[in-house]
Design an enzyme around this catalytic site. Structure first.
Site, short mmCIF file in Angstrom:
data_model
loop_
_atom_site.label_atom_id
_atom_site.label_comp_id
_atom_site.label_asym_id
_atom_site.label_seq_id
_atom_site.Cartn_x
_atom_site.Cartn_y
_atom_site.Cartn_z
N GLU A 49 -18.87 9.36 31.61
CA GLU A 49 -17.46 9.35 31.22
C GLU A 49 -16.92 7.93 31.07
O GLU A 49 -15.74 7.74 30.82
CB GLU A 49 -16.60 10.09 32.26
CG GLU A 49 -17.02 11.51 32.52
CD GLU A 49 -18.17 11.60 33.54
OE1 GLU A 49 -18.48 10.60 34.20
OE2 GLU A 49 -18.76 12.67 33.66
N LEU A 94 -15.74 4.16 32.42
CA LEU A 94 -15.02 3.69 33.60
C LEU A 94 -13.69 4.44 33.68
O LEU A 94 -12.62 3.91 33.41
CB LEU A 94 -14.80 2.17 33.50
CG LEU A 94 -14.33 1.45 34.76
CD1 LEU A 94 -15.24 1.73 35.94
CD2 LEU A 94 -14.25 -0.04 34.51
N HIS A 95 -13.78 5.73 34.04
CA HIS A 95 -12.59 6.59 34.14
C HIS A 95 -12.03 6.53 35.56
O HIS A 95 -12.43 5.68 36.35
CB HIS A 95 -12.94 8.01 33.69
CG HIS A 95 -13.93 8.68 34.59
ND1 HIS A 95 -13.56 9.45 35.66
CD2 HIS A 95 -15.28 8.66 34.59
CE1 HIS A 95 -14.65 9.89 36.29
NE2 HIS A 95 -15.70 9.42 35.65
N ALA A 96 -11.14 7.43 35.89
CA ALA A 96 -10.38 7.35 37.15
C ALA A 96 -11.24 7.26 38.41
O ALA A 96 -11.00 6.39 39.25
CB ALA A 96 -9.44 8.55 37.25
N ALA A 122 -13.32 3.96 38.58
CA ALA A 122 -12.38 2.85 38.65
C ALA A 122 -11.77 2.76 40.04
O ALA A 122 -11.63 1.66 40.60
CB ALA A 122 -11.29 2.99 37.59
#
Length: 97
Positions: free
Chosen positions: A20, A22-24, A27
């Site tokens: 996905e 560097l998503h939530a 991160a």
């Protein structure tokens, strides 16, 4: 992986391995782990850069899977910070150490 360092400066270029990008979740993990270090840590993605200790700043980079980023740290624990954070972004890096 491209690595450079001096006594107080360390940087490493690595690919983002998460499907996905560097998503939530990654991160948040990256920011939490970066906050444990005294070094100033920056993530570079092309012309953009973000404070690695800020989830919102990291998300603003919009990094997709496979994108090469550069982790850069300055400070007494810079080398350790970059190696540890590289393992969050690219687990294969941690396995190779």
């Amino acid at each position: 992986m491209t690595e450079t360092h001096s006594s107080e400066h360390h940087s490493l270029e690595i690919p983002v391995e998460a499907a996905e990008g560097l998503h939530a979740r990654p991160a948040a993990e990256l920011a939490q782990r970066a906050s444990a270090f005294q070094a100033d840590i920056t993530v570079h993605a092309g012309e953009r850069q973000a404070d690695a200790k800020s989830v919102l700043a990291l998300l603003s980079l919009g990094v997709d899977s496979g994108t090469r980023i550069r982790l850069e740290a300055r400070g007494a624990d810079a080398s350790h910070a970059v190696r540890d954070l590289a393992g969050v972004i690219a687990p294969a890096y941690r396995a190779a150490e």
